[in-house]
Enzyme design. Structure first.
Site: not given
Ligand code: EPU
Length: 447
Positions: A320, A122, A127, A428, A24-25
């Site tokens: 994560d 999130c 952030r 997501r 995903k990233n």
């Protein structure tokens, strides 16, 4: 209470095989990179997840034609008609992700203007985006903050610069890469993040024609070029998803083979997994015979062991990976310590685990490792987990993506029937997680 709920009948070990696709990233960033080229790009193994849809929508409103290719998971991105989008159009797509900030450099290069709405993503602490803005200003961007978002222009174009990040931020490093490749002159980035997803993004950019050197000691040098073409790329697999399923195998005393998982990007996780008492076997694929490689993770029986670990930037233990693994640590004998050094507020989810019978205390101190930048501030960023604890069912509300998956694992490991609310958030970042759960023998249902 959110109305998307999954009913989980826990207490059954998960057994079977699932597959992870492109990270995903990386995938979302590679999609943004396509905007920099003057030819179409082709990306394979793209998972069907919400973050990909967000970027697809944003590219679409900026005139990039994104179509599905012949292979399942193949996207073709054609930037031939890049155009300005209205603030309203951008807002429709941007709400739930942090990726829009990475459109700044590419849009400034292509259109001379960019608009970035308030960012989602999130809820794991404040952030901020200060590093991004600082870097963009160094390149010559003019940033105008308004209540609706940020408008950026580059009246004199973007030029190379020397910039040192205060912390090796993944997003800010990507921001610099995506901006520097077409800037005029050379950029030197110090204290850069060097996560495998970043190295893979550099590979994408190099395929497009960029000149990027990764030096030792977190220094990246980018020589700006006047134009970039397209790319064809198969991304690295999602090591966060792979580790999440590994943790699920351990917490439920089961066995899961994660096809596509790659040892090289998971070495730190694998060391911790083994220290706790989990077992794994890496299987190399045999492409000529159509055999896919992966990693098989299992609980060998008996008791798990407590560990002390600290999350960190690469090559450290990923932030994560922390939440899913903590669920397994509730089953380990002794006191485990987790020191979260990447995000200041990423342990809030442990409260829900305590309501299920876990014994987890969170502290403001830097426990079990080196002092970090959150140590003298008011953040509960260290956890002590006492185990083993018998987990029982509960009603849970998912707070964010990774914590959400850990709630799910806890419900699967617990005796009894739990209701997990807000479960759509997991889409997501985890492709088809409900089908994967069913394939692994989990007893889950939508009411
Ligand atoms: N930071 C700042 N200022 C900035 C940027 C970051 O202070 O301008 C701080 C953050 O607050 C945080 C630290 O730097 O404390 C690290 O943040 P980073 O920029 O590295 O994170 P990110 O780019 O926003 C990506 C992933 C996260 C992953 C982190 C760390 C994406 C879309 N997100 O976030 O993934 O946790 O790197 O590896 O790539 C997830 O997948 O669930 C997720 C949250």
């Amino acid at each position: 209470m959110p109305d998307d709920v999954l009913v989980v009948h826990g207490g059954t070990p998960l057994h079977g095989q699932i597959r992870v696709r492109g990270a995903k990233n990386l995938v979302s960033k590679a999609m943004v990179a396509a905007l920099l080229g003057d030819e179409p790009s082709r990306l394979y193994d793209v998972p069907r997840i919400r973050d990909v849809e967000v970027v697809r929508g944003l590219l679409g409103v900026h005139g990039v034609k994104v179509t599905d290719g012949e292979e399942d998971g193949e996207l073709v991105l054609d930037p031939a008609n890049v155009e300005r989008a209205s603030t309203d159009e951008i807002n429709v797509h941007a709400g739930s992700s942090r990726i829009p900030i990475l459109f700044c450099g590419p849009l400034l290069h292509r259109l001379g203007h960019a608009f970035i709405p308030d960012l989602g993503g999130c809820h794991i602490g404040p952030r901020p985006i200060d590093f991004h803005i600082q870097a963009l200003r160094e390149f010559g961007a003019v940033v105008d903050k308004t209540p609706e978002g940020m408008h950026l222009t580059a009246p004199a174009g973007l030029h190379g610069t020397k910039f040192e990040l205060p912390y090796p931020s993944v997003g800010a490093t990507e921001q610099v890469l995506l901006t520097a490749v077409l800037a005029n002159g050379v950029t030197e980035l110090r204290n850069a993040a060097v996560e495998p997803e970043i190295i893979d993004l550099i590979c994408v950019l190099q395929k497009m024609g960029a000149i990027i050197t990764v030096h030792t000691d977190r220094v990246i040098e980018i020589e700006g070029v006047p134009r970039l073409g397209g790319y064809t790329h198969r991304p690295i697999p999602d090591r966060i998803e792979a580790a999440s399923w590994a943790a699920a195998a351990l917490a439920t005393r089961g066995e899961i083979e994660v096809l596509g998982a790659q040892q090289v990007d998971m070495m730190t996780f694998l060391n911790v997994f083994r220290s706790i008492g989990g077992e794994y076997r890496v299987t190399d694929g045999l492409p000529a015979r159509g055999v896919e490689g992966g990693i098989r993770f299992w609980h060998p029986g008996g008791e798990l062991r407590a560990v002390a670990l600290e999350t960190d930037v690469h090559p450290g233990f990923m932030t994560d990976w922390q939440q899913p693994l903590v669920v397994a640590l509730t089953q380990a004998r002794g006191l485990s310590i987790v020191h979260e050094t990447v995000y200041e507020q990423r342990l809030g989810y442990t409260e829900a685990l305590n309501t299920m019978g876990a014994t987890i205390q969170v502290y403001r101190d830097c426990l079990g490792g080196t002092p970090c930048r959150f140590g003298r501030r008011n953040f509960k960023h260290s956890a002590v987990i006492a185990g083993p604890s018998k987990l029982h069912a509960a009603d849970l509300v998912i707070p964010d993506l990774r914590a959400g998956f850990s709630h799910l694992i806890a419900a699967l490991a617990a005796e009894g029937t739990s209701r997990v609310y807000g479960v759509d958030l997991i889409n997501r970042g985890y492709e088809d997680f409900e089908s994967k759960l069913s394939a692994l023998g989990a007893h889950v249902e939508r009411p």
